[in-house]
Design an enzyme around this catalytic site. Structure first.
Site, PDB file in Angstrom:
ATOM      1  N   GLY A  62      -5.704  -4.387   7.179  1.00  0.00           N
ATOM      2  CA  GLY A  62      -6.793  -3.421   7.189  1.00  0.00           C
ATOM      3  C   GLY A  62      -7.871  -3.708   8.201  1.00  0.00           C
ATOM      4  N   GLY A  97     -10.404  -2.701   2.632  1.00  0.00           N
ATOM      5  CA  GLY A  97      -9.477  -2.542   3.745  1.00  0.00           C
ATOM      6  C   GLY A  97      -9.619  -1.179   4.397  1.00  0.00           C
ATOM      7  N   THR A 125      -0.736   1.733   6.792  1.00  0.00           N
ATOM      8  CA  THR A 125      -0.584   0.542   5.963  1.00  0.00           C
ATOM      9  C   THR A 125      -0.521  -0.676   6.874  1.00  0.00           C
ATOM     10  OG1 THR A 125       0.985  -0.687   4.578  1.00  0.00           O
ATOM     11  CG2 THR A 125       1.907   1.066   5.932  1.00  0.00           C
ATOM     12  N   GLY A 126      -1.108  -1.774   6.436  1.00  0.00           N
ATOM     13  CA  GLY A 126      -1.058  -2.972   7.265  1.00  0.00           C
ATOM     14  C   GLY A 126      -2.317  -3.793   7.119  1.00  0.00           C
ATOM     15  N   THR A 135       0.845  -1.183   0.000  1.00  0.00           N
ATOM     16  CA  THR A 135       0.000   0.000   0.000  1.00  0.00           C
ATOM     17  C   THR A 135       0.886   1.240   0.000  1.00  0.00           C
ATOM     18  OG1 THR A 135      -1.734  -1.156   1.169  1.00  0.00           O
ATOM     19  CG2 THR A 135      -1.632   1.222   1.517  1.00  0.00           C
TER      20      THR A 135
END
Lengths: 336, 336
Positions: free
Chosen positions: B243, B219, B240-241, B189
């Protein structure tokens, strides 16, 4: 802004608050039959939630059943009876959150799911959190949920409201119909928050959005943190109103953060968060509760709302600025 | 958790922070050509954002251009080069928020929009806030945005990653490819946050989501308050990660609320909010800034990240745990 605080003494007891939309509802403009039917709908929602809670059931189930009762009611803007978008299509959004562990399920753009709140529940159980509903409606049917043809959701009242809205060229809040045609108040987004006898919280919201909305528009109802939030340690809340302003204010989580991080009491937090919605030119309301009282708040002319308080054994409902339009003991909720 | 604080002395000066995804990136497993190309991509993003800021341009434009540069880069999981869902389809999510007035635009499920961040910008300008992208892609084309055929977005690398993911029967974080095949780290992302010389903040995020994700999955990237937030009075942030965990933690707004309501400094707030993501079994990172410093944080093995600080006239970028993998003066950013 108007607020009603319920269940001040209810800590440790079950508490349920429900809404059927906030908006520019004016008594003199709302059709009296519609109003009576919508009052009956609120009572049915309270009864459905209370049936779960009185037996020691879970807040999550109580919220689900209260919201489902309003989805089933054609006079509310959720499930059958949802408003139509600019193309004359029903697209529904819903979300559900469990305060025990912050599990959540949400979906947007459902066209065939009879009860969007049950879809949100299934997603919550499956850890899927947020999906475009049309991609999962068939899967939800395999999971035992009922689908209906898109036309099944459409009521004559909503067709008339869309025609009126098209005449103005504007999209409308889901409950602002009467501003146009002098009599078409149409019931709004629905939602509930509950605390069960074990102290667990939950909240859920379901909606058809706005009459004449642009196709694909997503409001705050399926947005965890905006339209819905639940955390046992703080607040469970369901919101209603102009979704764009509620998203830009992350309304539900703003209330929760004020309670958890700033030490505000719930009524104060709701008031401050609604002020941030007004900063975004929005209006609406919510039902919320924590480990102590519940708060029902709105900065519009009215909000369809109801509550059941196990500590007093009483329920109530109201629509305009009155404290209680109708109420009684919880035993009466099961009467037809 | 690891944190890098940049621009401590930069109050009143422009500051830009960008990311290209956090995940279990391990130096020994990432293809060295891919890594070099991705470093070049980060530098291009910093240059694109800096070109706006150095001329006194708006944070909102700088974020848009930095994110667009990473969408255009096929090694990042946004725009062309996005990961494939379980059906082999690219569906992209993006959001953008302006800290001056909390205007926001977000979309989910884009299949043809070359630059989802430009779609988010157009929605922001139009006051539409959140939409299912497929309902508005044709309208966005009428507004001058470029559409591409769905196949245009698909790269060979992403096809291989989907095949690897299908082999395991799991859906994967967008940057976890190397855990499967020992060499396929795929960039994640993308997002940016900026402060301009007028003190305005903005943030934006764009993604293709997770490899092998269930069709329709949304997400945190397009969820205002979860993946993206900006308010001049407090914080601009892009996350980011995983979601689902970021949504259930309303991550971006949690950081902001801690700064605004609890008086935490930004690094402290980011750390506490990431801990809440971990409570939901999630991991990831973010880039954030306020009126003073910027913070880049991740609790994974690495995060593609970069920054430009007008107060020192320097930029830098890093991927693993190093403080700075590459850096220089801002003049160098315009060099090819």
């Amino acid at each position: 802004m108007r607020q009603l605080v319920v269940g001040r003494q209810s800590g440790g007891h079950a508490l349920l608050v429900v809404h059927g939309g906030a908006g520019p509802i004016r008594a003199e403009l709302v059709d009296s039959i519609a109003l009576a039917e919508r009052r009956a709908g609120l009572r049915q929602a309270l009864a459905a939630g209370w049936r779960v809670l009185k037996g020691g059931g879970a807040a999550l189930d109580a919220v689900q059943e209260a919201v489902r009762a309003l989805e089933e009611h054609p006079r509310y803007n959720a499930g059958r009876g949802s408003v139509l978008d600019a193309l004359g299509v029903v697209e529904m959004d819903a979300s559900l959150m469990c305060g025990r562990d912050r599990r959540a399920g949400a979906l947007c753009g459902a066209r065939r799911l009879r009860n969007p709140i049950l879809g949100a529940r299934r997603l919550l159980e499956d850890g899927r959190v947020f999906v475009q509903a049309r991609a999962v409606e068939s899967w939800l049917e395999e999971q035992g949920l009922e689908l209906k043809e898109p036309g099944w959701f459409i009521t004559e009242e909503r067709v008339r409201q869309l025609e009126a809205a098209r005449g103005t060229g504007r999209s409308l809040l889901d409950h602002a119909g009467e501003a146009l045609d002098g009599g078409g108040d149409d019931g709004g987004t629905v939602g509930a928050a509950a605390r069960d006898s074990h102290g667990h919280l939950a909240a859920g919201t379901s909606t058809g959005g706005m009459t004449n909305k642009a196709p694909g528009r997503i409001g705050d109802s399926p947005v965890i943190g905006a339209g819905t939030w639940a955390d046992d340690t703080s607040v469970a809340l369901s919101a209603t109103g102009e979704g764009e302003a509620f998203i830009r204010s992350v309304f539900a989580h703003e209330v929760e953060a004020r309670v958890r991080l700033a030490g505000e009491d719930l009524a104060q937090a709701v008031g401050a968060a609604l002020a941030r919605v007004v900063d975004c030119q929005g209006e609406g309301g919510c039902v919320a509760l924590g480990q102590k009282e519940g708060v029902l708040a709105w900065n519009t002319q009215g909000m369809y709302r109801g509550w059941v308080d196990a500590s007093t054994g009483r329920w109530g409902l109201a629509i305009f600025d009155e404290e209680e339009l109708e109420g009684g003991t919880v035993d009466q909720l099961d009467e037809p």
